[in-house]
Design a protein around this motif. Structure first.
Motif, PDB file in Angstrom:
ATOM      1  N   ILE A 285      -7.801  -9.395   2.025  1.00 25.75           N
ATOM      2  CA  ILE A 285      -6.808  -8.351   2.297  1.00 25.75           C
ATOM      3  C   ILE A 285      -7.272  -7.014   1.709  1.00 25.75           C
ATOM      4  O   ILE A 285      -7.197  -5.979   2.354  1.00 25.75           O
ATOM      5  CB  ILE A 285      -5.423  -8.744   1.719  1.00 25.75           C
ATOM      6  CG1 ILE A 285      -4.851  -9.915   2.518  1.00 25.75           C
ATOM      7  CG2 ILE A 285      -4.453  -7.561   1.750  1.00 25.75           C
ATOM      8  CD1 ILE A 285      -3.598 -10.539   1.904  1.00 25.75           C
ATOM      9  N   LYS A 286      -7.795  -7.073   0.476  1.00 26.02           N
ATOM     10  CA  LYS A 286      -8.250  -5.834  -0.165  1.00 26.02           C
ATOM     11  C   LYS A 286      -9.320  -5.140   0.684  1.00 26.02           C
ATOM     12  O   LYS A 286      -9.226  -3.946   0.964  1.00 26.02           O
ATOM     13  CB  LYS A 286      -8.795  -6.140  -1.566  1.00 26.02           C
ATOM     14  CG  LYS A 286      -9.447  -4.965  -2.280  1.00 26.02           C
ATOM     15  CD  LYS A 286      -8.462  -3.869  -2.600  1.00 26.02           C
ATOM     16  CE  LYS A 286      -9.154  -2.546  -2.856  1.00 26.02           C
ATOM     17  NZ  LYS A 286      -8.239  -1.425  -2.917  1.00 26.02           N
ATOM     18  N   LEU A 287     -10.317  -5.898   1.125  1.00 33.83           N
ATOM     19  CA  LEU A 287     -11.405  -5.279   1.884  1.00 33.83           C
ATOM     20  C   LEU A 287     -10.932  -4.829   3.269  1.00 33.83           C
ATOM     21  O   LEU A 287     -11.377  -3.815   3.787  1.00 33.83           O
ATOM     22  CB  LEU A 287     -12.606  -6.225   1.995  1.00 33.83           C
ATOM     23  CG  LEU A 287     -13.285  -6.567   0.668  1.00 33.83           C
ATOM     24  CD1 LEU A 287     -14.546  -7.381   0.895  1.00 33.83           C
ATOM     25  CD2 LEU A 287     -13.649  -5.319  -0.131  1.00 33.83           C
ATOM     26  N   SER A 289      -7.984  -3.750   3.841  1.00 31.85           N
ATOM     27  CA  SER A 289      -7.191  -2.540   3.617  1.00 31.85           C
ATOM     28  C   SER A 289      -8.086  -1.326   3.343  1.00 31.85           C
ATOM     29  O   SER A 289      -7.620  -0.204   3.253  1.00 31.85           O
ATOM     30  CB  SER A 289      -6.185  -2.737   2.486  1.00 31.85           C
ATOM     31  OG  SER A 289      -6.833  -2.662   1.234  1.00 31.85           O
TER      32      SER A 289
END
Lengths: 307, 244
Positions: A285-287, A289
């Protein structure tokens, strides 16, 4: 001197462009070990008794690198090679090994290597061994490296053992004996996919006082591949050892990690950490985003993990 | 402008419906600084995640500059200029701070300057891996750096102050101020901190899944002070006001 295919392989496994113009090296091509050279301080000789090389590094040799890549570009080529390395006192050297197989056919090609190292007092060795294979699925590509090492008083060995990709079956066997004040750092990185199988057995005996051992194993298992890790550390004296074994498991892969730390001395401090898990969803999710697609994010995480 | 229209988020647990967000309507104007505050469990973080596309709303719409982005996934929204700083950022074994900043920046950035903005020395951190060796506070500051590195239309920060020591927090407030002055980013920060609330132009209070109030920093701080002396103070309950 090398074919384009060989150049491609040697670049991947040893970071070389071609046969070196000088310095010490031994390039083994489909069983032919004649491409060989010594330097003033590093003597490389063919063995009379068995297939392989004897390497003698003179005491006090500093900042020199020996290249010993193995290339196989034929189908059905199977070999067992014995190499012996004598690392002289107070030397500080790097050995870049590695093996690349391009198997164009359906018969299996296999490289088995037995490497014996003797590190003399206060010597320092960095040893890098990368494995890579390619070619049609039918022709199996197999590596079985065995490393037997003794590190004398005050010596340091840094081993980097990497399986880049494409290897159908491997069994790595690494045995290290550490004397007083000797140190080993063993970094292992492995990627398996499809129906590939990999087994790694590491056995470090800390015999000497103040010897230290660090084993870092990172692996990614994809597809239907199977990995088995058997990482052992024994402390027979006042010593410190740490094993970190981390695996990312994906698809239908299987990973088994067997930890073993054995203390035979009251001042032996041994730690084992093992973790197996899939890629954490918050990492993806972080990447994502930050603008990466799911595939790009996954590739980034795996590349970092296996770097 | 980012608009939230009739947004609901309901989860089912043991056959029962839980309404986390109940018909939220909000408009976030360009280049404006918003703080979302309110009690824990009120739905603030869920709203932030829905804006980034991490959670899908049960009903309602999210509209960015006139375009309905409700069905767009995280990657698409990121490419459209929405950013989200995690409350608890993930760690990545083997990925260096520099790698993550390079992924973040869609323009040429100076990673040293960005790390300086979050109170970290670039020399010490660029080569560090984002793994267990970083403290929670360091990880949090790097997380904020990954958002500052981007050229965003909307930046959402979920409790950026959590886990950050007081000295760094002061620096961070300056960074948010600078970010606001330098770029035309709409900044939405979920926070309980007076110093951050003080930077805002509008304060949205969310409680029990509803917008309780849309107000100003002056009003909200006055209210908080009345309800709970010492609220929002940097030392929380340890200061003199807090122990009254």
């Amino acid at each position: 001197m090398l074919s384009n295919l060989e150049k491609e392989l040697i670049k991947l496994i040893a970071g070389m462009d071609d046969v070196p113009k000088g310095g010490a090296f031994s390039i083994r091509r489909d069983g032919d070990g004649s491409l060989r050279s010594s330097s003033a301080n590093i003597i490389v000789e063919g063995r009379e008794d068995k297939r392989g090389i004897n390497v003698k590094i003179k005491p006090g040799t500093k900042n020199e690198t020996l290249y010993i890549p193995v290339l196989i570009t034929k189908e059905g080529h199977n070999e067992l090679v014995y190499n012996h390395f004598e690392i002289g006192e107070d030397s500080d050297v790097t050995i870049i090994a590695g093996c690349g197989i391009h198997n164009p056919g359906t018969e299996k090609s296999q490289h088995d290597g037995i490497h014996e190292f003797h590190l003399q007092k206060n010597s320092k060795l960095k040893y890098v061994e990368k494995h890579f294979a390619q070619g049609p699925a039918e022709g199996k590509k197999i590596f079985n490296p065995k490393t037997i090492m003794t590190v004398e008083e005050g010596g340091t060995a840094e081993l980097e053992l990497v399986q880049i990709k494409g290897v159908d079956k491997t069994k790595r066997d690494t045995q290290v004996i550490l004397k007083d004040g000797a140190k080993v750092i063993n970094v292992e990185r492995m990627l398996t996919d499809y129906d590939q199988e990999a087994e790694s057995v590491i056995d470090v005996e800390m015999r000497g006082k103040d010897s230290t051992c660090q084993i870092i194993s990172r692996s990614v298992a994809r597809g239907n591949s199977r990995q088995y890790f058997d990482l052992n550390m024994s402390g027979y004296n006042e010593c410190r050892g740490h094993i970190q074994c981390d695996s990312i498991i994906m698809d239908s892969a299987q990973v088994v990690a067997v930890p073993k730390v054995s203390a035979f001395h009251v001042d032996a401090q041994l730690i084992h950490e093992a973790a197996i898990g899939k890629i954490a969803s918050d990492q993806l999710i972080k990447l994502k985003s930050l603008g990466l697609t799911e595939e790009e994010a996954e590739a980034k995480i795996l590349a970092g993990f296996l770097k | 402008m980012l608009e939230i229209k009739d947004l609901r988020f309901t989860v089912q647990k043991d056959g029962q419906d839980f309404h986390i967000l109940k018909k939220i309507n909000l408009s976030f104007e360009d280049n404006k600084f918003y703080v979302i505050t309110g009690p824990n469990g009120g739905g603030k973080s869920t709203l932030a995640k829905i804006i980034m596309g991490i959670e899908q709303p049960s009903s309602g719409q999210i509209i960015l500059n006139g375009e309905d982005i409700t069905e767009k996934d995280i990657t698409e929204r990121a490419k459209m200029g929405i950013g989200y700083a995690f409350q608890t950022p993930p760690r990545f074994k083997g990925v260096k701070v520099q790698d993550l900043l390079e992924i973040s920046a869609n323009k040429t950035i100076n990673p040293c300057e960005i790390l300086h903005d979050v109170g970290l020395c670039a020399q010490d951190y660029l080569e560090r891996e984002i793994d267990g060796s970083l403290s929670g506070g360091e990880l949090k500051r790097i997380e904020i750096a990954t958002i500052i590195a981007r050229d965003l239309k909307v930046a959402v920060f979920d409790e950026p102050e959590a886990g950050i020591d007081l000295w760094s927090f002061q620096k961070l407030s300056e960074t948010f101020k600078k970010l606001h002055e330098k770029y035309k980013t709409t900044i939405i920060i979920i926070s309980h901190q007076e110093r951050i609330i003080n930077l805002s132009e509008e304060v949205i209070v969310i409680a029990e899944g509803n917008i309780k109030e849309i107000t100003t920093k002056e009003e909200i701080l006055k209210d908080f002070e009345k309800q709970s002396p010492g609220f929002g103070c940097d030392f929380n309950e340890n200061c003199e006001k807090g122990t009254v």
